[in-house]
Design a protein around this motif. Structure first.
Motif, PDB file in Angstrom:
ATOM      1  N   VAL A  57      27.736 -16.791   9.062  1.00 16.04           N
ATOM      2  CA  VAL A  57      26.802 -15.751   9.521  1.00 16.04           C
ATOM      3  C   VAL A  57      26.982 -14.468   8.714  1.00 16.04           C
ATOM      4  N   GLU A  58      28.232 -14.037   8.546  1.00 15.40           N
ATOM      5  CA  GLU A  58      28.441 -12.794   7.786  1.00 15.40           C
ATOM      6  C   GLU A  58      27.981 -12.955   6.336  1.00 15.40           C
ATOM      7  N   TYR A  59      28.219 -14.120   5.756  1.00 20.45           N
ATOM      8  CA  TYR A  59      27.784 -14.361   4.382  1.00 20.45           C
ATOM      9  C   TYR A  59      26.256 -14.308   4.281  1.00 20.45           C
ATOM     10  N   LEU A  60      25.585 -14.964   5.216  1.00 20.96           N
ATOM     11  CA  LEU A  60      24.118 -14.995   5.174  1.00 20.96           C
ATOM     12  C   LEU A  60      23.496 -13.628   5.448  1.00 20.96           C
ATOM     13  N   ILE A  61      24.089 -12.872   6.339  1.00 19.26           N
ATOM     14  CA  ILE A  61      23.549 -11.552   6.676  1.00 19.26           C
ATOM     15  C   ILE A  61      23.825 -10.537   5.567  1.00 19.26           C
ATOM     16  N   ARG A  62      25.062 -10.496   5.090  1.00 16.47           N
ATOM     17  CA  ARG A  62      25.457  -9.466   4.127  1.00 16.47           C
ATOM     18  C   ARG A  62      25.210  -9.856   2.678  1.00 16.47           C
ATOM     19  N   LYS A  63      25.181 -11.145   2.384  1.00 20.03           N
ATOM     20  CA  LYS A  63      25.005 -11.642   1.016  1.00 20.03           C
ATOM     21  C   LYS A  63      25.870 -10.860   0.010  1.00 20.03           C
ATOM     22  N   PRO A  64      27.181 -10.825   0.272  1.00 20.64           N
ATOM     23  CA  PRO A  64      28.053 -10.009  -0.584  1.00 20.64           C
ATOM     24  C   PRO A  64      28.333 -10.667  -1.931  1.00 20.64           C
ATOM     25  N   ALA A  65      28.729  -9.824  -2.872  1.00 22.44           N
ATOM     26  CA  ALA A  65      29.187 -10.323  -4.171  1.00 22.44           C
ATOM     27  C   ALA A  65      30.628 -10.790  -4.008  1.00 22.44           C
ATOM     28  N   LEU A  66      31.078 -11.582  -4.960  1.00 25.39           N
ATOM     29  CA  LEU A  66      32.478 -11.991  -4.955  1.00 25.39           C
ATOM     30  C   LEU A  66      33.379 -10.763  -5.064  1.00 25.39           C
ATOM     31  N   ASN A  67      34.514 -10.841  -4.435  1.00 20.13           N
ATOM     32  CA  ASN A  67      35.517  -9.785  -4.532  1.00 20.13           C
ATOM     33  C   ASN A  67      35.939  -9.661  -5.993  1.00 20.13           C
ATOM     34  N   SER A  68      36.177  -8.433  -6.462  1.00 11.63           N
ATOM     35  CA  SER A  68      36.591  -8.269  -7.856  1.00 11.63           C
ATOM     36  C   SER A  68      37.910  -8.969  -8.154  1.00 11.63           C
ATOM     37  N   ALA A  72      42.427 -14.009  -8.077  1.00  9.12           N
ATOM     38  CA  ALA A  72      43.778 -13.877  -7.507  1.00  9.12           C
ATOM     39  C   ALA A  72      43.783 -14.392  -6.068  1.00  9.12           C
ATOM     40  N   LEU A  73      42.744 -14.079  -5.319  1.00 11.05           N
ATOM     41  CA  LEU A  73      42.640 -14.547  -3.934  1.00 11.05           C
ATOM     42  C   LEU A  73      42.500 -16.069  -3.886  1.00 11.05           C
ATOM     43  N   LEU A  74      41.742 -16.629  -4.805  1.00 12.85           N
ATOM     44  CA  LEU A  74      41.605 -18.082  -4.874  1.00 12.85           C
ATOM     45  C   LEU A  74      42.942 -18.727  -5.230  1.00 12.85           C
ATOM     46  N   PHE A  75      43.683 -18.097  -6.128  1.00  9.45           N
ATOM     47  CA  PHE A  75      45.010 -18.594  -6.486  1.00  9.45           C
ATOM     48  C   PHE A  75      45.920 -18.601  -5.249  1.00  9.45           C
ATOM     49  N   ILE A  76      45.887 -17.525  -4.474  1.00  7.40           N
ATOM     50  CA  ILE A  76      46.673 -17.463  -3.233  1.00  7.40           C
ATOM     51  C   ILE A  76      46.247 -18.589  -2.300  1.00  7.40           C
ATOM     52  N   PHE A  77      44.942 -18.794  -2.170  1.00  6.50           N
ATOM     53  CA  PHE A  77      44.417 -19.869  -1.324  1.00  6.50           C
ATOM     54  C   PHE A  77      44.957 -21.226  -1.777  1.00  6.50           C
ATOM     55  N   ILE A  78      44.954 -21.479  -3.070  1.00  7.29           N
ATOM     56  CA  ILE A  78      45.441 -22.763  -3.597  1.00  7.29           C
ATOM     57  C   ILE A  78      46.935 -22.926  -3.321  1.00  7.29           C
ATOM     58  N   ILE A  79      47.703 -21.880  -3.529  1.00  3.07           N
ATOM     59  CA  ILE A  79      49.149 -21.925  -3.245  1.00  3.07           C
ATOM     60  C   ILE A  79      49.377 -22.227  -1.766  1.00  3.07           C
ATOM     61  N   VAL A 130      42.445 -14.601   3.564  1.00  6.20           N
ATOM     62  CA  VAL A 130      42.109 -14.770   2.142  1.00  6.20           C
ATOM     63  C   VAL A 130      40.737 -15.404   1.931  1.00  6.20           C
ATOM     64  N   ILE A 131      40.408 -16.429   2.700  1.00  5.59           N
ATOM     65  CA  ILE A 131      39.114 -17.102   2.493  1.00  5.59           C
ATOM     66  C   ILE A 131      37.956 -16.111   2.609  1.00  5.59           C
ATOM     67  N   PRO A 132      37.861 -15.347   3.699  1.00  7.94           N
ATOM     68  CA  PRO A 132      36.746 -14.394   3.754  1.00  7.94           C
ATOM     69  C   PRO A 132      36.833 -13.285   2.692  1.00  7.94           C
ATOM     70  N   MET A 133      38.060 -12.893   2.338  1.00 10.61           N
ATOM     71  CA  MET A 133      38.184 -11.810   1.358  1.00 10.61           C
ATOM     72  C   MET A 133      37.715 -12.225  -0.033  1.00 10.61           C
ATOM     73  N   ILE A 134      37.767 -13.501  -0.348  1.00 11.57           N
ATOM     74  CA  ILE A 134      37.231 -13.972  -1.637  1.00 11.57           C
ATOM     75  C   ILE A 134      35.771 -13.544  -1.772  1.00 11.57           C
ATOM     76  N   PHE A 135      35.069 -13.526  -0.638  1.00 12.08           N
ATOM     77  CA  PHE A 135      33.629 -13.229  -0.634  1.00 12.08           C
ATOM     78  C   PHE A 135      33.311 -11.855  -0.040  1.00 12.08           C
ATOM     79  N   ASN A 136      34.322 -10.994   0.103  1.00  7.26           N
ATOM     80  CA  ASN A 136      34.139  -9.661   0.687  1.00  7.26           C
ATOM     81  C   ASN A 136      33.575  -9.705   2.102  1.00  7.26           C
ATOM     82  N   LEU A 137      33.996 -10.678   2.868  1.00  7.71           N
ATOM     83  CA  LEU A 137      33.558 -10.808   4.262  1.00  7.71           C
ATOM     84  C   LEU A 137      34.614 -10.126   5.146  1.00  7.71           C
TER      85      LEU A 137
END
Length: 174
Positions: A57-68, A72-79, A130-137
């Motif tokens: 819902v937050e992604y669809l409403i806000r349509k944010p850009a990827l976090n700068s 690094a956040l994706l790397f943390i997620f993978i770890i 981390v998951i939401p922060m990847i997308f600035n949620l």
């Protein structure tokens, strides 16, 4: 597209984990284990379902850009996913999403449990942020970080009490 791919990967992972947990639950209960903390488990499940709904819902409403810092956040997620697999493999047939304790067994004090008492809860806490922060949620990240801490404040004492009463938990962790 990246949002959808990551979302589907995490949902698929959770479904596989639920299948593993159900298999382990059946084995443990037929072996004489007892379940604890049933009253809060439904809330925990609702929180995790709510997390995915809030992400969408937050992604669809806000349509944010990827976090700068998305890489690094994706790397943390993978770890953290490697850590999750480490926990599941270490606990083997004792790993579960519920608090199910087989009386007279020894607690696991190897793998990540050599370093911390509740590595899976740390992993979930990191993921929920981390998951939401990847997308600035930001709303989802903060809301579910708080909700998870509330659930853990209830869950961890119940789990530790069940382990103290039924296993050698006191010898290993106190």
């Amino acid at each position: 597209m990246f949002f959808l791919i990551l979302l589907l990967i995490v949902i698929a992972q959770r479904l596989i984990e639920l299948r593993i947990a159900k298999r382990n639950e059946q084995w443990m209960l037929t072996s004489g284990a007892k379940e604890y903390g049933q009253s809060h488990y439904q809330l925990m499940v609702l929180m995790h379902i709510g997390f995915f709904l809030s992400l969408i819902v937050e992604y669809l409403i806000r349509k944010p850009a990827l976090n700068s810092y998305w890489q690094a956040l994706l790397f943390i997620f993978i770890i953290v996913q490697i850590g999750r697999i480490w926990v599941i493999v270490t606990l083997g047939k004792y790993w579960n999403t519920k608090i199910i304790v087989l009386s007279g067994t020894y607690v696991v004090k190897k793998g990540p449990f050599k370093y911390v008492k509740h590595p899976n809860y740390i992993i979930v806490t990191i993921e929920l942020f981390v998951i939401p922060m990847i997308f600035n949620l930001y709303i989802t990240a903060i809301l579910f970080l708080i909700l998870n801490q509330i659930i853990l404040r209830v869950r961890i004492p119940i789990e530790e009490k069940a382990l103290r009463e039924n296993t050698n938990y006191n010898e290993k962790f106190d």
